[in-house]
Motif scaffolding. Structure first.
Motif, mmCIF file in Angstrom:
data_model
loop_
_atom_site.group_PDB
_atom_site.id
_atom_site.type_symbol
_atom_site.label_atom_id
_atom_site.label_comp_id
_atom_site.label_asym_id
_atom_site.label_seq_id
_atom_site.Cartn_x
_atom_site.Cartn_y
_atom_site.Cartn_z
ATOM 1 N N LEU A 168 -18.449 -2.667 31.489
ATOM 2 C CA LEU A 168 -19.330 -3.297 32.474
ATOM 3 C C LEU A 168 -20.498 -2.411 32.880
ATOM 4 O O LEU A 168 -21.302 -2.780 33.720
ATOM 5 C CB LEU A 168 -18.520 -3.695 33.710
ATOM 6 N N GLY A 169 -20.586 -1.209 32.311
ATOM 7 C CA GLY A 169 -21.729 -0.339 32.556
ATOM 8 C C GLY A 169 -21.507 0.748 33.580
ATOM 9 O O GLY A 169 -22.387 1.560 33.814
ATOM 10 N N GLY A 170 -20.351 0.807 34.217
ATOM 11 C CA GLY A 170 -20.072 1.864 35.184
ATOM 12 C C GLY A 170 -19.775 3.179 34.487
ATOM 13 O O GLY A 170 -19.346 3.210 33.331
ATOM 14 N N ARG A 171 -19.989 4.281 35.178
ATOM 15 C CA ARG A 171 -19.720 5.596 34.603
ATOM 16 C C ARG A 171 -18.251 5.952 34.794
ATOM 17 O O ARG A 171 -17.664 5.650 35.819
ATOM 18 C CB ARG A 171 -20.609 6.646 35.258
ATOM 19 N N THR A 172 -17.692 6.623 33.802
ATOM 20 C CA THR A 172 -16.293 7.020 33.860
ATOM 21 C C THR A 172 -16.099 8.377 33.207
ATOM 22 O O THR A 172 -16.779 8.713 32.240
ATOM 23 C CB THR A 172 -15.377 5.974 33.178
ATOM 24 N N ALA A 173 -15.189 9.160 33.782
ATOM 25 C CA ALA A 173 -14.742 10.388 33.134
ATOM 26 C C ALA A 173 -13.622 9.983 32.181
ATOM 27 O O ALA A 173 -12.894 9.025 32.434
ATOM 28 C CB ALA A 173 -14.234 11.372 34.175
ATOM 29 N N VAL A 174 -13.492 10.701 31.085
ATOM 30 C CA VAL A 174 -12.506 10.339 30.070
ATOM 31 C C VAL A 174 -11.640 11.545 29.753
ATOM 32 O O VAL A 174 -12.136 12.663 29.617
ATOM 33 C CB VAL A 174 -13.207 9.832 28.786
#
Length: 137
Positions: free
Chosen positions: A41-47
């Motif tokens: 959905l375009g949100g930023r995430t740490a992986v």
């Protein structure tokens, strides 16, 4: 109406520690930096990945990584406004080619800088002379 109790919660409200994670990093002028990704959905995430094999299967064998605990990764991401942590994502889009993006940027740069494309009026000598004639007399 009495509240309905569910035996299974689809999204638990408590975070469970994931242990040590393999966190993808990239090299930069200041050393290694954690990579952050986008959700569908375009949100930023740490992986983070629970094993090196899962990281390699998703991002490839050339991807560098460091080991961080889940709280340390969250603390690293929080000042950047990244609040979502994704553990063991199964899919990733292929990396964009820098050469393709650079060529595309060069090809389209004239569109941004050209006055006609920017909506600026084009003034010719005849137009300037027509404007000055009534003033000069």
């Amino acid at each position: 109406m009495s509240p309905v109790e569910y035996s299974e919660d689809p999204e638990p409200s408590e975070r469970f520690p994931a242990g040590l994670l393999f966190v993808p990093v990239r090299s930069g002028p200041a050393g290694r930096t954690a990579r952050f990704f986008r959700t569908p959905l375009g949100g930023r995430t740490a992986v983070g990945f629970t094993s090196a094999a899962k990281l390699t299967a998703t991002l490839g064998s050339e991807q560098a990584c460091i080991r961080l605990s889940e709280p340390a990764l969250r603390a690293l991401a929080a000042p950047l406004g990244v609040t979502v942590l994704t553990v063991d994502p199964q899919f990733s889009a292929p990396a964009a080619s820098r050469t393709t993006a650079t060529v595309r940027e060069r090809e389209n740069s004239w569109r941004r800088l050209h006055p006609e494309r920017a909506g600026a009026l084009r003034v010719t000598d005849a137009a300037v002379a027509a404007c000055l004639n009534p003033l000069i007399g």
